[in-house]
Design an enzyme around this catalytic site. Sequence first.
Site, mmCIF file in Angstrom:
data_model
loop_
_atom_site.group_PDB
_atom_site.id
_atom_site.type_symbol
_atom_site.label_atom_id
_atom_site.label_comp_id
_atom_site.label_asym_id
_atom_site.label_seq_id
_atom_site.Cartn_x
_atom_site.Cartn_y
_atom_site.Cartn_z
ATOM 1 N N LYS A 108 0.844 -1.200 0.000
ATOM 2 C CA LYS A 108 0.000 0.000 0.000
ATOM 3 C C LYS A 108 0.876 1.246 0.000
ATOM 4 O O LYS A 108 1.853 1.328 0.762
ATOM 5 C CB LYS A 108 -0.891 -0.005 1.241
ATOM 6 C CG LYS A 108 -1.983 -1.052 1.186
ATOM 7 C CD LYS A 108 -3.086 -0.629 0.232
ATOM 8 C CE LYS A 108 -4.162 -1.689 0.190
ATOM 9 N NZ LYS A 108 -5.266 -1.327 -0.702
ATOM 10 N N ASP A 139 -0.259 -0.381 -4.551
ATOM 11 C CA ASP A 139 -1.669 0.002 -4.648
ATOM 12 C C ASP A 139 -1.856 1.346 -3.964
ATOM 13 O O ASP A 139 -1.661 1.468 -2.752
ATOM 14 C CB ASP A 139 -2.547 -1.055 -3.966
ATOM 15 C CG ASP A 139 -4.042 -0.786 -4.138
ATOM 16 O OD1 ASP A 139 -4.403 0.239 -4.739
ATOM 17 O OD2 ASP A 139 -4.836 -1.624 -3.666
ATOM 18 N N GLU A 165 -1.492 -0.296 -8.957
ATOM 19 C CA GLU A 165 -2.950 -0.435 -8.868
ATOM 20 C C GLU A 165 -3.574 0.913 -8.511
ATOM 21 O O GLU A 165 -3.166 1.551 -7.532
ATOM 22 C CB GLU A 165 -3.246 -1.490 -7.790
ATOM 23 C CG GLU A 165 -4.681 -1.907 -7.655
ATOM 24 C CD GLU A 165 -4.801 -3.122 -6.701
ATOM 25 O OE1 GLU A 165 -3.900 -3.995 -6.698
ATOM 26 O OE2 GLU A 165 -5.788 -3.184 -5.953
ATOM 27 N N ASP A 191 -8.724 -0.881 -10.003
ATOM 28 C CA ASP A 191 -9.453 -1.606 -8.956
ATOM 29 C C ASP A 191 -10.765 -0.867 -8.662
ATOM 30 O O ASP A 191 -11.831 -1.263 -9.139
ATOM 31 C CB ASP A 191 -8.570 -1.731 -7.711
ATOM 32 C CG ASP A 191 -9.307 -2.352 -6.521
ATOM 33 O OD1 ASP A 191 -10.401 -2.894 -6.711
ATOM 34 O OD2 ASP A 191 -8.790 -2.291 -5.379
ATOM 35 N N LYS A 215 -13.092 -8.338 -7.667
ATOM 36 C CA LYS A 215 -13.434 -8.872 -6.338
ATOM 37 C C LYS A 215 -14.835 -9.455 -6.425
ATOM 38 O O LYS A 215 -15.746 -8.813 -6.966
ATOM 39 C CB LYS A 215 -13.358 -7.762 -5.284
ATOM 40 C CG LYS A 215 -11.976 -7.097 -5.284
ATOM 41 C CD LYS A 215 -11.683 -6.208 -4.108
ATOM 42 C CE LYS A 215 -10.312 -5.572 -4.347
ATOM 43 N NZ LYS A 215 -9.684 -4.948 -3.236
HETATM 44 O O1 164 Z 1 -5.045 -7.242 -3.092
HETATM 45 C C1 164 Z 1 -4.557 -7.578 -2.001
HETATM 46 O O2 164 Z 1 -3.377 -7.928 -1.887
HETATM 47 C C2 164 Z 1 -5.378 -7.605 -0.755
HETATM 48 C C3 164 Z 1 -6.693 -6.935 -0.766
HETATM 49 C C4 164 Z 1 -6.648 -5.436 -0.759
HETATM 50 O O3 164 Z 1 -5.628 -4.846 -0.980
HETATM 51 C C5 164 Z 1 -7.835 -4.714 -0.462
HETATM 52 C C6 164 Z 1 -8.849 -5.325 0.184
HETATM 53 C C7 164 Z 1 -9.972 -4.618 0.628
HETATM 54 C C8 164 Z 1 -10.137 -3.316 0.329
HETATM 55 C C9 164 Z 1 -9.231 -2.576 -0.495
HETATM 56 O O4 164 Z 1 -8.960 -1.331 0.069
HETATM 57 C C10 164 Z 1 -7.907 -3.270 -0.809
HETATM 58 C C11 164 Z 1 -7.582 -2.929 -2.266
HETATM 59 O O5 164 Z 1 -7.669 -1.769 -2.606
HETATM 60 O O6 164 Z 1 -7.254 -3.741 -3.115
HETATM 61 MG MG MG Z 2 -6.821 -1.966 -4.632
#
Ligand code: 164
Ligand code: MG
Length: 329
Positions: A108, A139, A165, A191, A215
Amino acid sequence: MTLPAIEELRDVARVVALPMATRFRGVTVREALLLHGPEGWTEFSPFVEYDDAEAAAWLAAAIDFGWNPQPAPVRTEIGVNATVPAVAAADVAAVLARFDGCRTAKVKVAERGQSLSDDLARVAAVRAVMGPEGRVRIDANGGWNLDEADRAIHALADLDLEYVEQPCATVDELAEVRYRTKHLGVPIAADESVRKATDPLAVARAGAADLIIVKAQPLGGVAHALQIVAAAGLPAVVSSALDTSIGLAMGAALAAALPELDYDCGLGTASLFTMDVAAPPLVPRGGVLPVGRVEPDAALLDAAAASPDRQAWWLARLQRCHAALVAHG
Ligand SMILES: O=C(O)CCC(=O)C1=CC=C[C@@H](O)[C@@H]1C(=O)O
Ligand SMILES: [Mg+2]
């Protein structure tokens, strides 16, 4: 889809609250409503701040997974990535150690209140642990404006990124960032522009991304997400919504049914919890998750039960979202 009656859903609902090892997107305790349908256990867990219109798609997904047969899998295990929240660089190794055997890490970045140097330090720490063969993706959750994204991707590209991302919030910005950074060879992934958009295909039509993140819950279930991937015509990565092991099994079912799967998936997030509802939890072993239904453990369901007021909140939300699906037809 024939909807089960609300009474049937309420009868089989269990609300749980799972503590997290590390704060992730502001969440320290993840709440979820689990349902036991004729096809198996399923999960309804839109984040608490989402309104009913958005959360209703998550309920459609939950009902689909619990009450309908699912598309046939074409693989039996799914390669997954480690997920690194916006922690200090010094804490990166401990986070990565929770993910057994993962060759890919998602980090992140662009966290509110942090700076590009925090991101650089965190991503460099991840690269150091993963080694030169590791795959490192980032991301930003739409947290950069155009110039910030441009600057950050140029600065971070030296760390050999697999993809970025959602660097910016809008489809137009994604298209522009992709154009500005193309010479760096870092693919752009969408995403939020897929899962929170009224039109999940707008990104593909605009040529705004090289790949899409999908997702299962926000996209209305496995079959619907598969249709979106097919219509987008872009490579897809399946990711979790920070689900319990039950919801992760829904994500794994989606990943297992995709005709092509070239990337590790973001389904390793049970490793971010200190407690889960299944024994063993659906955490990566040797970098992969098995595909298949997951049953909760009765004692863990009891131990993880949410407080009475939170249970009442979730049951009221279930009722409102169910009413929205009934009205929608
Ligand atoms: O993609 C991953 O490695 C884990 C999942 C993940 O990052 C997320 C899960 C839930 C909410 C989101 O903010 C976040 C994402 O942005 O992809
Ligand atoms: Mg994401």
